[in-house]
Structure formats: structure tokens, C-alpha cells
Design an enzyme around this catalytic site. Sequence first.
Site, PDB file in Angstrom:
ATOM      1  N   LYS A  20       0.796  -1.255   0.064  1.00 38.72           N
ATOM      2  CA  LYS A  20      -0.099  -0.114  -0.192  1.00 38.72           C
ATOM      3  C   LYS A  20       0.926   1.328  -0.033  1.00 38.72           C
ATOM      4  O   LYS A  20       0.466   2.449  -0.013  1.00 38.72           O
ATOM      5  CB  LYS A  20      -1.079  -0.062   1.284  1.00 38.72           C
ATOM      6  N   GLY A  21       2.273   1.072   0.286  1.00 38.18           N
ATOM      7  CA  GLY A  21       3.010   2.181   0.671  1.00 38.18           C
ATOM      8  C   GLY A  21       3.142   3.224  -0.322  1.00 38.18           C
ATOM      9  O   GLY A  21       3.475   4.548  -0.338  1.00 38.18           O
ATOM     10  N   ASP A  29       7.724   2.828  -3.041  1.00 37.16           N
ATOM     11  CA  ASP A  29       7.862   3.923  -1.782  1.00 37.16           C
ATOM     12  C   ASP A  29       9.188   3.980  -1.523  1.00 37.16           C
ATOM     13  O   ASP A  29       9.473   4.774  -1.486  1.00 37.16           O
ATOM     14  CB  ASP A  29       6.682   3.476  -0.539  1.00 37.16           C
ATOM     15  N   ASP A  42      15.138  -0.810  -0.234  1.00 37.35           N
ATOM     16  CA  ASP A  42      15.943  -0.931   0.870  1.00 37.35           C
ATOM     17  C   ASP A  42      16.748  -1.808   0.333  1.00 37.35           C
ATOM     18  O   ASP A  42      17.884  -1.703  -0.138  1.00 37.35           O
ATOM     19  CB  ASP A  42      15.073  -1.246   1.918  1.00 37.35           C
ATOM     20  N   PHE A  94      14.860   4.052  10.093  1.00 39.73           N
ATOM     21  CA  PHE A  94      13.499   3.706   9.785  1.00 39.73           C
ATOM     22  C   PHE A  94      12.556   5.036   9.583  1.00 39.73           C
ATOM     23  O   PHE A  94      12.654   5.954  10.385  1.00 39.73           O
ATOM     24  CB  PHE A  94      12.694   2.813  10.715  1.00 39.73           C
ATOM     25  N   ASP A 132       4.914   3.175   6.515  1.00 39.68           N
ATOM     26  CA  ASP A 132       3.955   2.917   7.859  1.00 39.68           C
ATOM     27  C   ASP A 132       4.923   2.486   8.819  1.00 39.68           C
ATOM     28  O   ASP A 132       6.141   1.822   8.586  1.00 39.68           O
ATOM     29  CB  ASP A 132       2.877   1.915   7.345  1.00 39.68           C
ATOM     30  N   ARG A 160       0.847   6.343   7.468  1.00 39.70           N
ATOM     31  CA  ARG A 160       0.925   6.492   6.174  1.00 39.70           C
ATOM     32  C   ARG A 160       0.441   7.672   5.603  1.00 39.70           C
ATOM     33  O   ARG A 160       0.928   8.303   4.867  1.00 39.70           O
ATOM     34  CB  ARG A 160       0.083   5.141   5.426  1.00 39.70           C
TER      35      ARG A 160
HETATM   36  P1  IMP Z   1      13.277  -4.268   0.310  1.00 45.76           P
HETATM   37  O1  IMP Z   1      12.664  -5.582  -0.339  1.00 45.76           O
HETATM   38  O2  IMP Z   1      14.268  -4.432   1.728  1.00 45.76           O
HETATM   39  O3  IMP Z   1      13.817  -3.351  -0.701  1.00 45.76           O
HETATM   40  O4  IMP Z   1      12.090  -3.638   1.355  1.00 45.76           O
HETATM   41  C1  IMP Z   1      11.285  -2.721   0.783  1.00 45.76           C
HETATM   42  C2  IMP Z   1      10.054  -2.660   1.645  1.00 45.76           C
HETATM   43  O5  IMP Z   1      10.377  -2.562   3.075  1.00 45.76           O
HETATM   44  C3  IMP Z   1       9.380  -1.464   1.394  1.00 45.76           C
HETATM   45  O6  IMP Z   1       8.459  -1.640   0.194  1.00 45.76           O
HETATM   46  C4  IMP Z   1       8.759  -0.990   2.526  1.00 45.76           C
HETATM   47  O7  IMP Z   1       7.522  -1.613   2.487  1.00 45.76           O
HETATM   48  C5  IMP Z   1       9.489  -1.900   3.504  1.00 45.76           C
HETATM   49  N1  IMP Z   1      10.438  -0.809   4.188  1.00 45.76           N
HETATM   50  C6  IMP Z   1      11.737  -0.672   4.079  1.00 45.76           C
HETATM   51  N2  IMP Z   1      12.162   0.566   4.831  1.00 45.76           N
HETATM   52  C7  IMP Z   1      11.260   0.996   5.466  1.00 45.76           C
HETATM   53  C8  IMP Z   1      11.308   2.101   6.276  1.00 45.76           C
HETATM   54  O8  IMP Z   1      12.063   2.869   6.680  1.00 45.76           O
HETATM   55  N3  IMP Z   1       9.826   2.522   6.827  1.00 45.76           N
HETATM   56  C9  IMP Z   1       8.761   1.677   6.241  1.00 45.76           C
HETATM   57  N4  IMP Z   1       8.742   0.576   5.532  1.00 45.76           N
HETATM   58  C10 IMP Z   1       9.980   0.323   5.064  1.00 45.76           C
HETATM   59 MG    MG Z   2       6.440  -1.422  -0.153  1.00 45.68          MG
END
Ligand code: IMP
Ligand code: MG
Length: 175
Positions: A43-44, A100, A103, A152, A159, A165
Amino acid sequence: MNAPPVERILFTEEEIAARIREVAAKITEDYQGRTLKLIGVLKGSIFFLTELARRIEVPVKIDFLGISSFSNKNGAPGVVRIAKDLDESIEGEDVLLVEDIVDTGFTLRYLLQTLAGRSPNSLAVCTFLDRNSRRIVQVRVDYRCFEIPDRFVVGFGLDHNQLYRNLGYVAVLKP
Ligand code: IMP
Ligand code: MG
């Protein structure tokens, strides 16, 4: 009303709006004469996607994907699956995946592999936030609004336990 437990604001509403206009202008330039299919990851990304879509000046279609991510037995991230699929085919379309935050890159790598297998005409990525310092798998990011530190963050779609959000700004949460 309880104030959100915010340590500091990283990007204000005004900064976000201005930056989205810049990125949308670049996208408009790059996709002249074409129709874009924006795919938002629920949803982000929805707050970012709606702002971005309103500033893009080529014809735009919108669809959404829902995903669930899990940790494996060792607690490592990286297991992703589609929980809600797209409504329509992307075959032959110019697709811009809207995230969104990128990471570790696991989510994006999975989504890119999945979408690439559906024969779009082109496939690119636009992310609101990029935390490059935590990248584990290398993935392409064509457009990014902001690079962020290893903290974070919440707001503008992001969220913590489904809360915050709807904040208009992006903030570091108190630990
Ligand atoms: P990745 O697969 O590690 O790149 O994860 C990305 C997902 O982790 C994003 O789509 C977010 O849903 C969640 N995420 C990563 N860091 C944050 C943060 O600082 N705040 C909120 N959600 C996060
Ligand atoms: Mg996400």
C-alpha cells in the site's frame, strides 16, 4: 489526538511536492509520444503514485500490485510473493513500476523479474525513497526522489505497523 512519535522531519510537504514535480517533468520528457502504465505497489506507494501521476503530462494508465514479504527460517529477508495481482495485462505496454522505498532490493528484484516475464514494451522503476546503503541485491532504479540515511522512516505512504501512512511529510520515528 496523539502526535506521532517523530524524532525529526526529513522532508516537508513542500519539499516533497517540489521534488515530485521535478521527477514528473523528467518522466514526461522521457516518455514523450507514449502512454505510460504506472504500476503501484500496495500500500506504501499510493500517496506517491497519485501525486506523481497528476504531474506527469503524457497519457497515464494505473494499475496496482499487492505483495507479501516474509523472512526465511534464518530471519533473512527476501521471500516475496504476489498477494494481489494486476487487473490488466501489461503486454506491449510502457510500464513504470512505482515504489515507496527500495531498501535491500529483494522486493524490487522479484517484481522486476515477474513483470519482465509478461512482455511489456519497456519496464522502468521510479521510487520515492532510496536507501542505497542497505542494498543487498543490485537492482535498477531509473527515477528516485530522495536518498535517505539508514534510519526507519514513516509518512507519505510509509508505515510502522500500518500507522502514519497519511502523514504529509517523511520523518524518522523515535526508536
Ligand atoms: P526491500 O525488499 O528490502 O527493498 O524492502 C522494501 C520494503 O520494505 C518497502 O516496500 C517497505 O514496505 C519496507 N520498508 C523498508 N524500509 C522502510 C522504512 O524505513 N519505513 C517503512 N517501510 C520500510
Ligand atoms: Mg513497499
